[in-house]
Motif scaffolding. Structure first.
Motif, short mmCIF file in Angstrom:
data_model
loop_
_atom_site.label_atom_id
_atom_site.label_comp_id
_atom_site.label_asym_id
_atom_site.label_seq_id
_atom_site.Cartn_x
_atom_site.Cartn_y
_atom_site.Cartn_z
N ALA A 1 0.87 -1.39 -0.11
CA ALA A 1 -0.05 -0.07 0.16
C ALA A 1 0.89 1.28 0.06
N GLU A 2 2.11 1.14 0.13
CA GLU A 2 3.09 2.25 0.25
C GLU A 2 3.40 2.64 -1.30
N ILE A 3 3.81 4.18 -1.13
CA ILE A 3 4.30 4.60 -2.69
C ILE A 3 5.93 5.46 -2.21
N ALA A 4 6.50 5.20 -3.16
CA ALA A 4 7.75 5.83 -3.17
C ALA A 4 7.88 7.19 -2.61
N LYS A 5 8.64 7.62 -1.66
CA LYS A 5 8.44 9.17 -1.51
C LYS A 5 9.32 9.84 -2.15
N THR A 6 10.88 9.31 -2.12
CA THR A 6 11.70 9.99 -2.80
C THR A 6 12.37 8.69 -3.82
N ALA A 7 13.06 9.11 -4.81
CA ALA A 7 13.95 8.10 -5.48
C ALA A 7 14.89 8.91 -6.30
N SER A 8 16.32 8.59 -6.07
CA SER A 8 17.42 9.11 -6.74
C SER A 8 18.33 8.45 -7.04
N GLY A 9 19.27 8.90 -7.98
CA GLY A 9 20.54 8.28 -8.18
C GLY A 9 21.71 9.40 -8.03
N SER A 10 22.78 8.93 -7.86
CA SER A 10 24.05 9.82 -7.56
C SER A 10 25.20 8.94 -8.18
N ASP A 11 26.29 10.00 -8.51
CA ASP A 11 27.50 9.18 -8.94
C ASP A 11 28.67 9.96 -8.16
N SER A 12 29.35 8.84 -7.31
CA SER A 12 30.49 9.70 -6.53
C SER A 12 31.41 8.49 -6.64
N SER A 13 32.43 8.73 -5.87
CA SER A 13 33.79 7.93 -5.88
C SER A 13 34.65 7.96 -4.52
N ILE A 14 35.35 7.01 -4.31
CA ILE A 14 36.13 6.97 -2.85
C ILE A 14 37.51 6.88 -3.60
N SER B 1 41.49 5.56 -3.06
CA SER B 1 41.99 4.21 -2.46
C SER B 1 43.52 4.41 -2.07
N ALA B 2 44.03 3.51 -1.47
CA ALA B 2 45.49 3.59 -1.03
C ALA B 2 46.42 4.12 -1.97
N GLY B 3 45.99 3.46 -3.29
CA GLY B 3 46.91 3.64 -4.22
C GLY B 3 46.78 5.23 -4.96
N GLY B 4 45.91 5.90 -4.71
CA GLY B 4 45.57 7.29 -4.95
C GLY B 4 44.72 7.38 -6.26
N LYS B 5 43.89 6.05 -6.48
CA LYS B 5 43.05 5.90 -7.58
C LYS B 5 41.66 6.04 -7.09
N ASP B 6 40.67 6.70 -7.88
CA ASP B 6 39.48 7.17 -7.30
C ASP B 6 38.63 5.76 -7.73
N ILE B 7 38.01 5.36 -6.84
CA ILE B 7 37.09 4.14 -7.10
C ILE B 7 35.52 4.49 -7.27
N ALA B 8 35.09 4.34 -8.29
CA ALA B 8 33.59 4.61 -8.87
C ALA B 8 32.74 3.92 -7.78
N THR B 9 31.71 4.54 -7.23
CA THR B 9 30.54 3.89 -6.31
C THR B 9 29.36 4.54 -6.66
N PRO B 10 28.77 4.55 -7.90
CA PRO B 10 27.47 4.85 -8.05
C PRO B 10 26.43 4.67 -7.32
N GLN B 11 25.40 5.16 -6.90
CA GLN B 11 24.23 4.75 -6.13
C GLN B 11 23.02 5.16 -6.22
N ALA B 12 21.94 4.45 -6.02
CA ALA B 12 20.41 4.80 -6.33
C ALA B 12 19.75 4.48 -4.82
N GLN B 13 18.90 5.09 -4.38
CA GLN B 13 17.97 5.18 -3.25
C GLN B 13 16.47 5.45 -3.34
N VAL B 14 15.82 4.60 -2.86
CA VAL B 14 14.11 4.61 -2.88
C VAL B 14 13.91 4.55 -1.54
N GLU B 15 12.94 5.56 -0.82
CA GLU B 15 12.59 5.50 0.25
C GLU B 15 11.03 5.56 0.47
N PHE B 16 10.56 4.74 1.26
CA PHE B 16 9.31 4.38 1.54
C PHE B 16 8.84 4.83 3.09
#
Length: 222
Positions: free
Chosen positions: A77-90, A92-107
């Motif tokens: 019976a619930e509907i999604a209140k928010t839905a989003s996607g984002s692109d980020s990175s972290i 690493s020890a070697g100085g290289k960025d690691i891509a970590t894209p993410q999506a989130q849906v909130e009920f």
């Protein structure tokens, strides 16, 4: 003639009242339909989509924000209140960025995230790094790990001071290899409840097994 006019006026009044009634009913129906909340749709993050073969947050959101997601969560019976996607990175020890894209849906009851990590590390055997409650979990023929984590709680000061952060509510997470040969990288599904209760693993697995095959390139990675 007067009698005929009276009858005509009475008939016109009845027709007018009927027309007004139908008009008000239609207006009320339209207003009610417009006031009903609609499920949230995916919105792109502020960061530009990554280049190359990496998934974007927007594409992950499209895979996650499916019409039957609430039913998969056991709250149809619930509907999604928010839905989003984002692109980020972290970094690493070697100085290289690691891509970590993410999506989130909130009920109202649950919040679900779907993310990808391009760290080049295999998933099999990583349960030892994810806490004492982590355990191997085969998912759709791919190595995976089921484990516990926590969200990050952020509180804002009314006096305008710096915000405070700390552990949030408990969450259950599932990490799955990007491909069946587990050559490195993962897809991650995380689930938590607004009331702070620990999510049921059966719910998490049901969501993951339904959502992951919709991720672009899933079959090709096998």
């Amino acid at each position: 003639m007067t009698s005929a006019n009276a009858w005509g006026q009475a008939l016109a009044a009845v027709v007018l009242v009927g027309a007004l009634g139908a008009g008000f009913w239609g207006l009320a129906k339209t207003s009610a339909a417009e006031s009903e909340p609609k499920p949230a749709t995916c919105s792109d993050g502020e960061s530009p989509a990554p280049k190359g073969k990496h998934l974007s947050g927007a594409r992950l959101c499209q895979a996650l924000n499916r019409s039957d997601l609430a039913a998969l969560l056991g709250t149809p019976a619930e509907i999604a209140k928010t839905a989003s996607g984002s692109d980020s990175s972290i970094g690493s020890a070697g100085g290289k960025d690691i891509a970590t894209p993410q999506a989130q849906v909130e009920f109202e009851t649950y919040t679900v995230t779907l993310s990808a990590t391009y760290d080049g590390l295999p998933v099999a055997g990583s349960e030892g790094l994810l806490g004492s409650y982590a355990r191997p979990q085969n998912v759709l023929g791919r190595p995976g790990v089921l484990y516990s984590t926590r969200t990050i709680g952020i509180s804002f000061r009314l006096d305008g001071g710096d915000a405070d952060s700390g552990p949030g509510v408990p969450a259950r997470a599932l990490t799955v290899a990007l491909d069946a040969k587990d050559r490195g990288g993962s897809l991650d599904v995380t689930l938590w409840r607004a009331d702070g209760a620990v999510p049921d693993d059966a719910v998490l697995l049901r969501v993951a097994e339904s959502v992951l095959p919709r991720v672009p390139g899933w079959k090709a990675r096998g």
